[in-house]
Motif scaffolding. Structure first.
Motif, PDB file in Angstrom:
ATOM      1  N   LEU A 100       0.816  -1.214   0.000  1.00  9.92           N
ATOM      2  CA  LEU A 100       0.000   0.000   0.000  1.00  9.92           C
ATOM      3  C   LEU A 100       0.849   1.263   0.000  1.00  9.92           C
ATOM      4  O   LEU A 100       0.627   2.192  -0.780  1.00  9.92           O
ATOM      5  CB  LEU A 100      -0.931   0.000   1.218  1.00  9.92           C
ATOM      6  CG  LEU A 100      -2.137  -0.935   1.189  1.00  9.92           C
ATOM      7  CD1 LEU A 100      -2.878  -0.882   2.515  1.00  9.92           C
ATOM      8  CD2 LEU A 100      -3.083  -0.574   0.050  1.00  9.92           C
ATOM      9  N   ASN A 103       2.983   1.770  -3.282  1.00  9.09           N
ATOM     10  CA  ASN A 103       2.087   2.216  -4.343  1.00  9.09           C
ATOM     11  C   ASN A 103       1.668   3.665  -4.144  1.00  9.09           C
ATOM     12  O   ASN A 103       1.690   4.475  -5.077  1.00  9.09           O
ATOM     13  CB  ASN A 103       0.843   1.325  -4.359  1.00  9.09           C
ATOM     14  CG  ASN A 103       0.833   0.370  -5.537  1.00  9.09           C
ATOM     15  OD1 ASN A 103       0.609   0.758  -6.672  1.00  9.09           O
ATOM     16  ND2 ASN A 103       1.115  -0.880  -5.252  1.00  9.09           N
ATOM     17  N   LEU A 104       1.279   3.989  -2.926  1.00 10.40           N
ATOM     18  CA  LEU A 104       0.751   5.314  -2.623  1.00 10.40           C
ATOM     19  C   LEU A 104       1.814   6.392  -2.814  1.00 10.40           C
ATOM     20  O   LEU A 104       1.593   7.391  -3.513  1.00 10.40           O
ATOM     21  CB  LEU A 104       0.229   5.340  -1.186  1.00 10.40           C
ATOM     22  CG  LEU A 104      -0.592   6.559  -0.772  1.00 10.40           C
ATOM     23  CD1 LEU A 104      -1.841   6.682  -1.617  1.00 10.40           C
ATOM     24  CD2 LEU A 104      -0.967   6.467   0.709  1.00 10.40           C
ATOM     25  N   ILE A 132      -6.440  10.362  -4.772  1.00  6.17           N
ATOM     26  CA  ILE A 132      -6.023   9.457  -3.691  1.00  6.17           C
ATOM     27  C   ILE A 132      -7.107   8.415  -3.437  1.00  6.17           C
ATOM     28  O   ILE A 132      -6.816   7.218  -3.264  1.00  6.17           O
ATOM     29  CB  ILE A 132      -5.727  10.250  -2.398  1.00  6.17           C
ATOM     30  CG1 ILE A 132      -4.469  11.123  -2.587  1.00  6.17           C
ATOM     31  CG2 ILE A 132      -5.536   9.308  -1.219  1.00  6.17           C
ATOM     32  CD1 ILE A 132      -3.207  10.333  -2.848  1.00  6.17           C
ATOM     33  N   LEU A 136      -6.476   4.451  -4.006  1.00  2.61           N
ATOM     34  CA  LEU A 136      -6.655   3.439  -2.956  1.00  2.61           C
ATOM     35  C   LEU A 136      -7.592   2.322  -3.432  1.00  2.61           C
ATOM     36  O   LEU A 136      -7.341   1.137  -3.170  1.00  2.61           O
ATOM     37  CB  LEU A 136      -7.201   4.090  -1.684  1.00  2.61           C
ATOM     38  CG  LEU A 136      -6.206   4.958  -0.904  1.00  2.61           C
ATOM     39  CD1 LEU A 136      -6.911   5.668   0.250  1.00  2.61           C
ATOM     40  CD2 LEU A 136      -5.043   4.121  -0.383  1.00  2.61           C
ATOM     41  N   ILE A 139      -5.604   0.218  -5.832  1.00  2.80           N
ATOM     42  CA  ILE A 139      -4.620  -0.613  -5.137  1.00  2.80           C
ATOM     43  C   ILE A 139      -5.297  -1.844  -4.531  1.00  2.80           C
ATOM     44  O   ILE A 139      -4.798  -2.969  -4.654  1.00  2.80           O
ATOM     45  CB  ILE A 139      -3.890   0.199  -4.045  1.00  2.80           C
ATOM     46  CG1 ILE A 139      -2.952   1.228  -4.697  1.00  2.80           C
ATOM     47  CG2 ILE A 139      -3.079  -0.720  -3.122  1.00  2.80           C
ATOM     48  CD1 ILE A 139      -2.321   2.190  -3.715  1.00  2.80           C
ATOM     49  N   LEU A 140      -6.438  -1.632  -3.889  1.00  2.52           N
ATOM     50  CA  LEU A 140      -7.158  -2.754  -3.290  1.00  2.52           C
ATOM     51  C   LEU A 140      -7.617  -3.737  -4.365  1.00  2.52           C
ATOM     52  O   LEU A 140      -7.476  -4.961  -4.218  1.00  2.52           O
ATOM     53  CB  LEU A 140      -8.357  -2.246  -2.483  1.00  2.52           C
ATOM     54  CG  LEU A 140      -8.020  -1.461  -1.214  1.00  2.52           C
ATOM     55  CD1 LEU A 140      -9.295  -0.917  -0.573  1.00  2.52           C
ATOM     56  CD2 LEU A 140      -7.256  -2.328  -0.215  1.00  2.52           C
TER      57      LEU A 140
END
Length: 214
Positions: A100, A103-104, A132, A136, A139-140
């Motif tokens: 996480l 990636n962020l 953002i 997120l 990413i999930l």
């Protein structure tokens, strides 16, 4: 000589692409987007290699709403990773945080770099907040998709040389990562170009140079 330097500068190429029409301009923006994505990948891989040095010490279990996304089936039963990141049948933050955070952080760099050089946007600050939230979610989804791809490939019987290659765990994870990166690119490029990073308005452009005095 000055004109030649201007032509080979990034700004000169941007202007030349714009003069060729919207299709060439978008194609050039895609090229710049891919270059930035390459830099994002390098940052992400570096962070993904370093963050586990700290995060592997975290054994806190994931909350309920994340357990359906990050499941123990992502790991080969009895593997080193399963022993390290799964406790009582639940994946820990030690596995999730490096992914996480890498990636962020990498994609935050990508956001500002694309805003500055790829799309030359003056978008409002709240577009970053939208980015953002979208990131997120991506990413999930990407993490879930990677686990699903790896799990599916590892269940295939390696009946020939090709299947023996793609059912290797390391190769399967690489293919899953490439698929996740492609999904992110397909989603983020149009979102950034047409929604989050619209170009500066024409009236904000530089005023034409004054005519030289006689």
């Amino acid at each position: 000589m000055a004109d030649e330097k201007k032509k080979i500068s990034l700004g000169g190429i941007d202007n030349a692409a714009e003069e060729k029409g919207s299709f060439i301009k978008t194609l050039w923006q895609l090229v710049k987007f891919l270059v930035v994505s390459g830099l994002v990948t390098i940052i992400q891989l570096a962070l993904a290699a370093l963050l586990p040095l700290v995060c592997d010490q975290i054994h806190t279990l994931l909350p309920e709403f994340l357990r359906g996304i990050f499941t123990p089936t992502m790991f080969t039963a009895g593997s080193k990773e399963a022993t390290k990141y799964v406790i009582d049948g639940v994946v820990t933050w030690g596995y999730v945080l490096p992914f996480l955070l890498s990636n962020l952080i990498a994609n935050i760099y990508g956001f500002y770099q694309n805003k500055k050089t790829t799309f030359k946007s003056d978008s409002a600050w709240y577009n970053f907040v939208i980015y953002i939230v979208l990131l997120l979610a991506l990413i999930l989804f990407s993490t879930w998709m990677q686990g699903a791809i790896v799990g599916a490939l590892l269940k295939v019987a390696p009946s020939n040389w090709f299947l023996k290659i793609i059912t290797n765990e390391s190769v399967a994870r690489l293919l899953a990562s490439m698929a996740a990166g492609f999904v992110q690119m397909v989603v983020l490029f149009p979102m950034e170009k047409f929604v989050l990073m619209r170009e500066k308005k024409a009236d904000d452009a530089e005023a034409p140079e004054a005519a030289p005095a006689e």
